[in-house]
Design a protein around this motif. Sequence first.
Motif, mmCIF file in Angstrom:
data_model
loop_
_atom_site.group_PDB
_atom_site.id
_atom_site.type_symbol
_atom_site.label_atom_id
_atom_site.label_comp_id
_atom_site.label_asym_id
_atom_site.label_seq_id
_atom_site.Cartn_x
_atom_site.Cartn_y
_atom_site.Cartn_z
ATOM 1 N N SER A 191 0.826 -1.203 0.000
ATOM 2 C CA SER A 191 0.000 0.000 0.000
ATOM 3 C C SER A 191 0.863 1.257 0.000
ATOM 4 N N GLN A 192 1.988 1.237 0.729
ATOM 5 C CA GLN A 192 2.888 2.389 0.716
ATOM 6 C C GLN A 192 3.524 2.588 -0.655
ATOM 7 N N ASP A 193 3.889 1.492 -1.311
ATOM 8 C CA ASP A 193 4.452 1.595 -2.658
ATOM 9 C C ASP A 193 3.439 2.183 -3.632
ATOM 10 N N PHE A 194 2.189 1.751 -3.515
ATOM 11 C CA PHE A 194 1.160 2.287 -4.404
ATOM 12 C C PHE A 194 0.954 3.779 -4.140
ATOM 13 N N ALA A 195 0.958 4.173 -2.880
ATOM 14 C CA ALA A 195 0.825 5.592 -2.543
ATOM 15 C C ALA A 195 1.986 6.392 -3.124
ATOM 16 N N LYS A 196 3.190 5.835 -3.070
ATOM 17 C CA LYS A 196 4.360 6.523 -3.630
ATOM 18 C C LYS A 196 4.216 6.713 -5.135
ATOM 19 N N ILE A 197 3.664 5.711 -5.806
ATOM 20 C CA ILE A 197 3.424 5.828 -7.247
ATOM 21 C C ILE A 197 2.439 6.956 -7.523
ATOM 22 N N LEU A 198 1.388 7.044 -6.711
ATOM 23 C CA LEU A 198 0.389 8.096 -6.904
ATOM 24 C C LEU A 198 0.932 9.481 -6.573
ATOM 25 N N GLU A 199 1.845 9.565 -5.621
ATOM 26 C CA GLU A 199 2.401 10.853 -5.213
ATOM 27 C C GLU A 199 3.291 11.486 -6.277
ATOM 28 N N ASP A 200 3.972 10.663 -7.024
ATOM 29 C CA ASP A 200 4.963 11.145 -7.988
ATOM 30 C C ASP A 200 4.391 11.058 -9.400
ATOM 31 N N PRO A 201 4.112 12.202 -10.034
ATOM 32 C CA PRO A 201 3.524 12.176 -11.376
ATOM 33 C C PRO A 201 4.326 11.362 -12.389
ATOM 34 N N SER A 202 5.654 11.378 -12.285
ATOM 35 C CA SER A 202 6.448 10.604 -13.248
ATOM 36 C C SER A 202 6.283 9.102 -12.995
ATOM 37 N N GLU A 203 6.166 8.704 -11.729
ATOM 38 C CA GLU A 203 5.915 7.291 -11.405
ATOM 39 C C GLU A 203 4.523 6.875 -11.869
ATOM 40 N N THR A 204 3.558 7.763 -11.682
ATOM 41 C CA THR A 204 2.191 7.478 -12.137
ATOM 42 C C THR A 204 2.175 7.284 -13.645
ATOM 43 N N GLU A 205 2.891 8.149 -14.355
ATOM 44 C CA GLU A 205 2.958 8.042 -15.815
ATOM 45 C C GLU A 205 3.611 6.730 -16.244
ATOM 46 N N LEU A 206 4.678 6.338 -15.568
ATOM 47 C CA LEU A 206 5.327 5.050 -15.870
ATOM 48 C C LEU A 206 4.369 3.891 -15.635
ATOM 49 N N PHE A 207 3.614 3.959 -14.561
ATOM 50 C CA PHE A 207 2.647 2.899 -14.242
ATOM 51 C C PHE A 207 1.566 2.830 -15.322
ATOM 52 N N ILE A 208 1.077 3.975 -15.743
ATOM 53 C CA ILE A 208 0.051 4.017 -16.789
ATOM 54 C C ILE A 208 0.589 3.426 -18.090
ATOM 55 N N LYS A 209 1.794 3.825 -18.468
ATOM 56 C CA LYS A 209 2.401 3.291 -19.696
ATOM 57 C C LYS A 209 2.597 1.783 -19.595
ATOM 58 N N ALA A 210 3.038 1.325 -18.437
ATOM 59 C CA ALA A 210 3.242 -0.111 -18.241
ATOM 60 C C ALA A 210 1.913 -0.856 -18.329
ATOM 61 N N LEU A 211 0.856 -0.270 -17.786
ATOM 62 C CA LEU A 211 -0.471 -0.891 -17.886
ATOM 63 C C LEU A 211 -0.907 -1.006 -19.350
ATOM 64 N N ARG A 212 -0.729 0.067 -20.088
ATOM 65 C CA ARG A 212 -1.175 0.094 -21.489
ATOM 66 C C ARG A 212 -0.343 -0.815 -22.392
ATOM 67 N N ASN A 213 0.924 -1.010 -22.049
ATOM 68 C CA ASN A 213 1.830 -1.760 -22.919
ATOM 69 C C ASN A 213 2.092 -3.181 -22.460
ATOM 70 N N TYR A 214 1.419 -3.629 -21.427
ATOM 71 C CA TYR A 214 1.688 -4.953 -20.867
ATOM 72 C C TYR A 214 1.362 -6.055 -21.869
ATOM 73 N N GLU A 215 2.297 -6.936 -22.052
ATOM 74 C CA GLU A 215 2.114 -8.140 -22.880
ATOM 75 C C GLU A 215 2.470 -9.331 -21.999
ATOM 76 N N PRO A 216 1.495 -10.177 -21.711
ATOM 77 C CA PRO A 216 1.793 -11.330 -20.840
ATOM 78 C C PRO A 216 2.752 -12.317 -21.529
ATOM 79 N N THR A 217 3.602 -12.909 -20.731
ATOM 80 C CA THR A 217 4.495 -13.941 -21.252
ATOM 81 C C THR A 217 3.806 -15.284 -21.082
ATOM 82 N N THR A 218 3.904 -16.097 -22.086
ATOM 83 C CA THR A 218 3.222 -17.403 -22.006
ATOM 84 C C THR A 218 4.213 -18.521 -21.832
#
Length: 83
Positions: free
Chosen positions: A56-83
């Motif tokens: 929960s603290q890590d998630f809060a840190k991601i939300l606090e930092d706009p650049s971390e939030t942007e990285l998280f958003i990009k990672a969400l959009r670009n995620y490709e699962p490995t099979t």
Amino acid sequence: KIQENRKKWIESLYKLRLQNLTATFLEALGPMNLLGAQLVYISQPVLSSFISKDQSQDFAKILEDPSETELFIKALRNYEPTT
């Protein structure tokens, strides 16, 4: 540690098919993400039933930092699962 948790969250959101919804939600909130981080900190006693304090603290840190939030958003959009 944050990167490990971020990867777990992305994988979980992908499995639930919520990655795009989550990314869109975080983008729409923009500056309000800082308020979301504060809510995560305040909610830690309740959240501890579901996720660890570190997560929960890590998630809060991601939300606090706009650049971390942007990285998280990009990672969400670009995620490709490995099979």
